[in-house]
Write a protein that holds these residues in place. Structure first.
Motif, PDB file in Angstrom:
ATOM      1  N   ALA A 198       0.774  -1.330  -0.015  1.00  0.00           N
ATOM      2  CA  ALA A 198       0.016   0.129   0.094  1.00  0.00           C
ATOM      3  C   ALA A 198       0.782   1.165  -0.065  1.00  0.00           C
ATOM      4  CB  ALA A 198      -0.972   0.036   1.321  1.00  0.00           C
ATOM      5  N   VAL A 199       2.021   1.340   0.701  1.00  0.00           N
ATOM      6  CA  VAL A 199       2.720   2.576   0.726  1.00  0.00           C
ATOM      7  C   VAL A 199       3.532   2.648  -0.488  1.00  0.00           C
ATOM      8  CG1 VAL A 199       4.771   3.431   1.810  1.00  0.00           C
ATOM      9  CG2 VAL A 199       3.174   2.290   3.299  1.00  0.00           C
ATOM     10  N   GLY A 200       3.934   1.745  -0.977  1.00  0.00           N
ATOM     11  CA  GLY A 200       4.741   1.663  -2.239  1.00  0.00           C
ATOM     12  C   GLY A 200       3.972   1.559  -3.459  1.00  0.00           C
ATOM     13  N   ARG A 201       2.865   1.497  -3.561  1.00  0.00           N
ATOM     14  CA  ARG A 201       2.253   1.226  -4.845  1.00  0.00           C
ATOM     15  C   ARG A 201       2.117   2.245  -5.818  1.00  0.00           C
ATOM     16  NH1 ARG A 201      -3.544   0.294  -1.810  1.00  0.00           N
ATOM     17  NH2 ARG A 201      -4.460   2.390  -1.895  1.00  0.00           N
ATOM     18  N   LYS A 226      14.275  -0.125   7.865  1.00  0.00           N
ATOM     19  CA  LYS A 226      13.172   0.775   7.062  1.00  0.00           C
ATOM     20  C   LYS A 226      14.129   1.184   5.714  1.00  0.00           C
ATOM     21  CE  LYS A 226      10.937   5.333   7.061  1.00  0.00           C
ATOM     22  NZ  LYS A 226      10.724   6.593   7.761  1.00  0.00           N
ATOM     23  N   GLY A 227      13.195   0.720   4.586  1.00  0.00           N
ATOM     24  CA  GLY A 227      14.039   1.018   3.498  1.00  0.00           C
ATOM     25  C   GLY A 227      13.040   2.073   2.614  1.00  0.00           C
ATOM     26  N   VAL A 228      12.652   3.197   3.032  1.00  0.00           N
ATOM     27  CA  VAL A 228      11.825   4.164   2.341  1.00  0.00           C
ATOM     28  C   VAL A 228      12.965   5.172   1.455  1.00  0.00           C
ATOM     29  CG1 VAL A 228      10.174   5.914   2.357  1.00  0.00           C
ATOM     30  CG2 VAL A 228      10.008   4.308   3.838  1.00  0.00           C
ATOM     31  N   CYS A 229      12.773   4.632   0.290  1.00  0.00           N
ATOM     32  CA  CYS A 229      14.312   5.238  -0.677  1.00  0.00           C
ATOM     33  C   CYS A 229      13.986   6.627  -0.745  1.00  0.00           C
ATOM     34  CB  CYS A 229      14.233   4.517  -1.814  1.00  0.00           C
ATOM     35  SG  CYS A 229      14.614   2.519  -1.715  1.00  0.00           S
ATOM     36  N   PHE A 230      12.703   7.010  -0.904  1.00  0.00           N
ATOM     37  CA  PHE A 230      12.235   8.649  -0.909  1.00  0.00           C
ATOM     38  C   PHE A 230      10.799   8.742  -0.498  1.00  0.00           C
ATOM     39  CE2 PHE A 230      11.413  12.855  -2.415  1.00  0.00           C
ATOM     40  CZ  PHE A 230      12.393  13.524  -1.899  1.00  0.00           C
ATOM     41  N   ASP A 231      10.622   9.871   0.348  1.00  0.00           N
ATOM     42  CA  ASP A 231       9.615  10.059   1.197  1.00  0.00           C
ATOM     43  C   ASP A 231       8.913  11.312   0.890  1.00  0.00           C
ATOM     44  OD1 ASP A 231       7.224   9.790   2.685  1.00  0.00           O
ATOM     45  OD2 ASP A 231       8.278  10.106   4.611  1.00  0.00           O
ATOM     46  N   THR A 232       7.923  11.539  -0.017  1.00  0.00           N
ATOM     47  CA  THR A 232       7.370  12.757  -0.412  1.00  0.00           C
ATOM     48  C   THR A 232       6.390  12.917   0.813  1.00  0.00           C
ATOM     49  OG1 THR A 232       5.339  11.849  -1.546  1.00  0.00           O
ATOM     50  CG2 THR A 232       7.489  12.190  -2.663  1.00  0.00           C
ATOM     51  N   GLY A 233       5.904  12.222   1.721  1.00  0.00           N
ATOM     52  CA  GLY A 233       4.836  12.281   2.325  1.00  0.00           C
ATOM     53  C   GLY A 233       3.558  11.585   2.184  1.00  0.00           C
ATOM     54  N   GLY A 234       3.421  11.341   0.754  1.00  0.00           N
ATOM     55  CA  GLY A 234       2.500  10.725   0.117  1.00  0.00           C
ATOM     56  C   GLY A 234       1.216  11.975  -0.194  1.00  0.00           C
ATOM     57  N   LEU A 235      -0.104  11.673   0.226  1.00  0.00           N
ATOM     58  CA  LEU A 235      -0.904  12.623  -0.199  1.00  0.00           C
ATOM     59  C   LEU A 235      -0.920  13.748   0.872  1.00  0.00           C
ATOM     60  CD1 LEU A 235      -3.865  10.367  -1.308  1.00  0.00           C
ATOM     61  CD2 LEU A 235      -2.511  12.069  -2.621  1.00  0.00           C
ATOM     62  N   PRO A 277      12.015  -3.835   4.152  1.00  0.00           N
ATOM     63  CA  PRO A 277      10.827  -3.343   3.162  1.00  0.00           C
ATOM     64  C   PRO A 277      11.218  -2.055   2.210  1.00  0.00           C
ATOM     65  CG  PRO A 277      10.380  -2.774   5.485  1.00  0.00           C
ATOM     66  CD  PRO A 277      11.726  -3.582   5.532  1.00  0.00           C
ATOM     67  N   ALA A 278      11.438  -2.361   1.196  1.00  0.00           N
ATOM     68  CA  ALA A 278      11.790  -1.221   0.259  1.00  0.00           C
ATOM     69  C   ALA A 278      10.753  -0.699  -0.388  1.00  0.00           C
ATOM     70  CB  ALA A 278      13.074  -1.756  -0.497  1.00  0.00           C
ATOM     71  N   VAL A 279      10.542   0.532  -0.444  1.00  0.00           N
ATOM     72  CA  VAL A 279       9.424   1.356  -0.931  1.00  0.00           C
ATOM     73  C   VAL A 279       9.916   2.532  -1.386  1.00  0.00           C
ATOM     74  CG1 VAL A 279       7.867  -0.118   0.142  1.00  0.00           C
ATOM     75  CG2 VAL A 279       8.320   2.025   0.786  1.00  0.00           C
ATOM     76  N   GLU A 280       9.228   3.261  -2.147  1.00  0.00           N
ATOM     77  CA  GLU A 280       9.072   4.916  -2.554  1.00  0.00           C
ATOM     78  C   GLU A 280       7.667   5.260  -2.052  1.00  0.00           C
ATOM     79  OE1 GLU A 280      11.027   7.924  -5.451  1.00  0.00           O
ATOM     80  OE2 GLU A 280      10.161   6.199  -6.505  1.00  0.00           O
ATOM     81  N   ASN A 281       7.505   6.141  -1.262  1.00  0.00           N
ATOM     82  CA  ASN A 281       6.247   6.815  -0.879  1.00  0.00           C
ATOM     83  C   ASN A 281       5.974   7.966  -1.685  1.00  0.00           C
ATOM     84  OD1 ASN A 281       3.752   7.304   0.390  1.00  0.00           O
ATOM     85  ND2 ASN A 281       5.023   8.559   2.152  1.00  0.00           N
ATOM     86  N   SER A 282       5.372   7.793  -2.640  1.00  0.00           N
ATOM     87  CA  SER A 282       5.019   8.635  -3.822  1.00  0.00           C
ATOM     88  C   SER A 282       3.667   9.254  -3.761  1.00  0.00           C
ATOM     89  CB  SER A 282       5.515   7.909  -5.024  1.00  0.00           C
ATOM     90  OG  SER A 282       6.797   7.922  -5.214  1.00  0.00           O
ATOM     91  N   VAL A 283       3.275  10.036  -4.985  1.00  0.00           N
ATOM     92  CA  VAL A 283       1.820  10.550  -5.011  1.00  0.00           C
ATOM     93  C   VAL A 283       1.497  10.328  -6.327  1.00  0.00           C
ATOM     94  CG1 VAL A 283       0.514  12.549  -5.220  1.00  0.00           C
ATOM     95  CG2 VAL A 283       2.363  12.537  -3.306  1.00  0.00           C
ATOM     96  N   SER A 284       0.169   9.522  -6.436  1.00  0.00           N
ATOM     97  CA  SER A 284      -0.296   9.164  -7.792  1.00  0.00           C
ATOM     98  C   SER A 284      -1.849   8.935  -7.447  1.00  0.00           C
ATOM     99  CB  SER A 284       0.369   8.250  -8.448  1.00  0.00           C
ATOM    100  OG  SER A 284      -0.026   6.942  -7.882  1.00  0.00           O
ATOM    101  N   GLY A 285      -2.566   8.680  -8.638  1.00  0.00           N
ATOM    102  CA  GLY A 285      -3.941   8.423  -8.315  1.00  0.00           C
ATOM    103  C   GLY A 285      -4.221   7.101  -7.564  1.00  0.00           C
ATOM    104  N   ASN A 286      -3.285   6.324  -7.398  1.00  0.00           N
ATOM    105  CA  ASN A 286      -3.564   5.069  -6.625  1.00  0.00           C
ATOM    106  C   ASN A 286      -2.817   5.130  -5.306  1.00  0.00           C
ATOM    107  OD1 ASN A 286      -0.989   4.620  -7.656  1.00  0.00           O
ATOM    108  ND2 ASN A 286      -1.504   2.387  -7.852  1.00  0.00           N
ATOM    109  N   ALA A 287      -2.478   6.230  -4.758  1.00  0.00           N
ATOM    110  CA  ALA A 287      -1.851   6.391  -3.786  1.00  0.00           C
ATOM    111  C   ALA A 287      -2.566   5.897  -2.315  1.00  0.00           C
ATOM    112  CB  ALA A 287      -1.210   7.761  -3.241  1.00  0.00           C
TER     113      ALA A 287
END
Length: 459
Positions: A198-201, A226-235, A277-287
């Motif tokens: 959910a965080v990385g999708r 924690k492997g959050v490779c970049f964190d925009t903060g999401g929405l 857990p390796a993810v990027e917390n990004s912003v898109s329509g399915n965030a």
């Protein structure tokens, strides 16, 4: 960057380590150097250094300032402050360095050779050091290389350190030390680790769970980073001022990989597992969205009250997996909360542990290894703050108080069967340069953990 001690030869110079109140004593013992040292204004302060010429004008010795007991309490790796002023010679410690400080100062000397040069600049050429007598030189070389790995991973920008790149780094480490590695992605990740997915999708760079194993016998240790490779903060988008350092949000993963490298390189008699857990917390329509309710791997439901509190979500699924095997010890490391920085600043690594003996061993090891830690409490009365009522857990309790503690309590809910769990809420970054510690990515906690493991696991 080799991070190796020099071999003694005919050109190796003696280095005298001189405290501020020991300058006159040194000059009494070396009257031939008095005029030169006094003319140079050498005071013995930390960072002070001076080459001493012989009759032919070439250096025959050197002195390095070691300050006072009071100034050394304020300076880790005090001797390293002088390295840059000692030229390209190689040295052996001739006098003045306390035996109790030899390992710390030797490590600091090696780390003075670190620089992040992937994109620009050149590797610094620093003075060589013959390993001081009585130290475990091979172990210190391992620690230096492992810390350099951690720093490099954190310093690499997210453009070149996404989830796949973090996986590649783990695979390279596994290959080097004959460890096994499995990576879960795609539909399997969504089904088995729903909060990591959910965080990385929202990112085009697919989320994944990295699972490395090493060792065939001995007690079991699982490291979760924690492997959050970049964190925009999401929405709940971060402001630009808060997003600038988010390449370091995989600092927990970088620290556990550095620690794992030390464990494997030193051949500790244990069974090691590393989960990232390796993810990027990004912003898109399915965030994922505020007010969503996610169901974790453990079955606990989590109300999302801030998409910028994503690190605990991905860690929770990884911790649930770790707990299913009930290892002897689980340690999680994460650049998790700003609240921890407010509490203890960037220099201390706060940790949480319910076992008083383990906590005391870690704190003592931190002091001995120049890797300072500070214990914060799993404060049970705050459990109610992470229980929103509409779901089992709240990922971002309202009120803004005790943010690091409530995050740690959240993570502890996913470790229910393992006898001992320790969580580190690290910063992973040096905001300004210091002796042996360049500005940028930082290892916080691995040396202390490594030193405490034998007692904690009965090695």
């Amino acid at each position: 960057m080799s991070f190796r001690f020099a071999e003694p030869d005919a050109d190796t110079l003696p280095l005298h380590v001189v405290e501020s109140d020991g300058v006159e004593g040194f000059l009494d013992a070396h009257p031939e150097a008095r005029a030169w040292v006094e003319a140079a204004g050498f005071t013995g302060a930390i960072g002070d250094a001076l080459l001493i010429p012989g009759t032919a004008g070439t250096p025959v010795a050197a002195i390095a300032g070691y300050g006072t007991a009071a100034t050394r309490r304020r300076t880790r790796f005090a001797l390293a402050a002088a390295v840059a002023r000692l030229g390209r010679h190689s040295y052996r410690i001739a006098s003045g360095l306390p035996e109790s400080a030899a390992e710390e100062e030797a490590l600091g000397w090696l780390l003075s050779g670190y620089a992040f040069t992937r994109y620009a600049g050149t590797t610094p050429v620093v003075a060589g050091l013959v390993a001081p007598e009585g130290i475990d030189a091979a172990r210190i070389e391992v620690l230096a290389v492992s810390e350099a790995l951690t720093r490099d991973l954190i310093n690499t920008p997210a453009s070149d350190m996404g989830p796949a790149d973090l996986e590649a780094a783990a695979r390279e480490l596994a290959q080097t030390y004959s460890a096994s590695i499995e990576v879960t992605t795609g539909e399997t990740l969504e089904a088995e680790f729903p909060m990591i997915h959910a965080v990385g999708r929202a990112s085009p760079r697919a989320p994944r769970l990295i699972d490395l194993r090493w060792g065939e016998a001995g007690p079991t240790l699982t490291l979760v980073g924690k492997g959050v490779c970049f964190d925009t903060g999401g929405l709940n988008l971060k402001p630009g001022s808060s997003m600038g350092l988010m390449k370091k949000d995989m600092g927990g993963a970088a620290n556990v990989l550095g620690l794992a490298r030390s464990i494997m390189a030193l051949g500790l008699p244990l069974r090691l597992r590393v989960l990232i857990p390796a993810v990027e917390n990004s912003v898109s329509g399915n965030a994922f969205r505020p007010q969503d309710i996610l169901t974790s791997r453990k079955g606990l439901t989590v109300e999302i009250n801030n998409t910028d509190a994503e690190g605990r979500l991905v860690l929770a699924d990884a911790l649930a997996l770790a707990d299913e095997e009930t290892p002897d010890l689980i340690i999680s490391m994460a650049t998790l909360t700003g609240a921890a920085r407010v509490a203890v600043g960037p220099d201390l690594a706060p940790f949480y542990c319910d076992d008083d003996g383990m906590a005391a061993a870690l704190q003592a090891a931190g002091s001995a290894q120049a890797d300072p830690l500070w214990r914060l409490p799993f404060w049970d009365p705050y459990e109610a703050k992470i229980e929103p009522g509409i779901a089992d857990l709240d990922n971002a309790p309202a009120g803004g108080m005790a943010g690091s503690i409530t995050a740690a309590l959240f993570l502890r809910r996913f470790v229910t069967d393992t006898p001992n769990y320790v969580h580190f809420d690290i910063y992973g970054w040096n905001p300004s340069p210091a002796p042996a510690r360049t500005k940028g990515g930082a290892a916080q906690g691995p040396r202390a953990i490594l030193a405490a493991l034998p007692g904690a696991l009965g090695l």
